[in-house]
Design an enzyme around this catalytic site. Sequence first.
Site, PDB file in Angstrom:
ATOM      1  CE  LYS A   1      -1.506   0.043  -7.573  1.00 14.81           C
ATOM      2  NZ  LYS A   1      -0.147   0.518  -7.272  1.00 14.81           N
TER       3      LYS A   1
ATOM      4  NE  ARG B   1       7.317  -1.617  -6.135  1.00 11.84           N
ATOM      5  CZ  ARG B   1       6.109  -1.087  -5.873  1.00 11.84           C
ATOM      6  NH1 ARG B   1       5.299  -1.666  -4.987  1.00 11.84           N
ATOM      7  NH2 ARG B   1       5.704   0.005  -6.480  1.00 11.84           N
TER       8      ARG B   1
ATOM      9  CE1 TYR C   1     -16.481 -26.353   8.989  1.00 14.41           C
ATOM     10  CE2 TYR C   1     -16.356 -24.132   8.088  1.00 14.41           C
ATOM     11  CZ  TYR C   1     -16.708 -25.468   7.953  1.00 14.41           C
ATOM     12  OH  TYR C   1     -17.281 -25.899   6.788  1.00 14.41           O
TER      13      TYR C   1
ATOM     14  CG  MET D   1     -15.244 -20.926   0.600  1.00 19.25           C
ATOM     15  SD  MET D   1     -15.133 -22.416  -0.395  1.00 19.25           S
ATOM     16  CE  MET D   1     -13.791 -23.284   0.393  1.00 19.25           C
TER      17      MET D   1
HETATM   18  C1  PLP Z   1      -0.163   1.773  -6.716  1.00 19.72           C
HETATM   19  C2  PLP Z   1       0.756   2.821  -7.163  1.00 19.72           C
HETATM   20  C3  PLP Z   1       0.489   4.182  -6.918  1.00 19.72           C
HETATM   21  C4  PLP Z   1      -0.670   4.652  -6.068  1.00 19.72           C
HETATM   22  O1  PLP Z   1      -0.367   4.477  -4.709  1.00 19.72           O
HETATM   23  P1  PLP Z   1      -1.391   4.989  -3.592  1.00 19.72           P
HETATM   24  O2  PLP Z   1      -0.667   4.799  -2.329  1.00 19.72           O
HETATM   25  O3  PLP Z   1      -2.575   4.069  -3.697  1.00 19.72           O
HETATM   26  O4  PLP Z   1      -1.727   6.376  -3.938  1.00 19.72           O
HETATM   27  C5  PLP Z   1       1.329   5.122  -7.465  1.00 19.72           C
HETATM   28  N1  PLP Z   1       2.384   4.755  -8.213  1.00 19.72           N
HETATM   29  C6  PLP Z   1       2.691   3.467  -8.450  1.00 19.72           C
HETATM   30  C7  PLP Z   1       3.875   3.136  -9.265  1.00 19.72           C
HETATM   31  C8  PLP Z   1       1.898   2.459  -7.926  1.00 19.72           C
HETATM   32  O5  PLP Z   1       2.210   1.179  -8.164  1.00 19.72           O
END
Ligand code: PLP
Length: 365
Positions: free
Chosen positions: A32, A130, A262, A310
Amino acid sequence: MRAFVHVDLDAISHNIAQIRNRTNAEILAVVKADAYGHGLIPVATRAVDSGASWLGVALLEEAVAIRQAGIEVPLIAWLTPPHDDFESALRLNIDLSVSSVELFQEILSEAKRVEKLPRIHFEVDTGMRRGGVLSDWDDFLRFAVEHKSEYVLAGFWSHFARADEPESNFSARQEAEFHNRLQELEDAGLIPNRVHLSNSAASLTRNSAHHSMIRLGIAMYGLSPNVNSMGPASDFQLIPAMTVKAQLHLVKDAKAGDAVGYGGTQVLEHDTKLGVVTMGYSDGLPRSTSNSAGVYFDGRRAPLVGRISMDQCVVDLGIDSKAKAGDYVTVIGGEGYSVDEWAAAAGTINYEIVTRIATRVPRIY
Ligand SMILES: *Cc1c(COP(=O)(O)O)cnc(C)c1O
């Protein structure tokens, strides 16, 4: 190329091999967020070539991009809002995750319309609060049983909230919850093809949670899930895959007493050579690190001076530096300030440093 991210795909292969030595479970490579900033397709391809038998992403768009690149392995997108493009998911053989009857129902009716059998993973909330089914588990299970001919139960899963705190007993409680839900599922006659619970931290420290598959994210990129509680990635023989380099736009002499950048937040204590680095906060260098990280050039560290701008930042190269405009300095990783040092300087975690390197910085492999 004024700046680039160099991604060491051999490090990715090495890290997967290290994890494979620790588990009998299948590996789902988590790619991801553009493979944690490392580049979706090159990393996904290499992960599969290195023994990951599954890929996982948050968004459906990310999964579609993987299929469009011709990658055919089992693939799940676990964060789909209602009315997402489920038709594409079904046509491209992308597994989906559900945490509610509503979403489940929507996917089943879309599946009927396009005449495909959807591949579904049930997510249960075992403590993270979550995603995942929580209080409506009984209703969910009843619905799942009633409609069991309308989908393939590809997986059953949950997510740890504190796997990076090996001394906490919270993960054991989550595991117990997970076993209870799994038992209820199986008692109802539903047997998932895969059971998966572990992220990187649990993959490295909690064998009891590996089940049939682990979801490997940060460790695959050669970073520790939590340097403070688990130690650095090198303790697990992992190699960071990302190095960021940028060219110097200008090198010039400055005097003790000069205030830099800055707000003039830093005053030079000595005469020195300043280097203007062609990367700034829009490239993903966190502005909150100002004064406490830096770059590496010719065998030594050149700390940031003043605030990050920036598109650029200024470093103290040292009075006798041989650096000149056009030279590349190492901004993150390699022999320079590590991802973990940047994270500590910015008061954040390594995950945030790598995922926020902007897309305008090209990735090279
Ligand atoms: C991002 C994620 C992982 C991986 O987590 P890491 O700590 O990077 O290994 C695993 N399962 C889900 C559902 C995630 O969103």
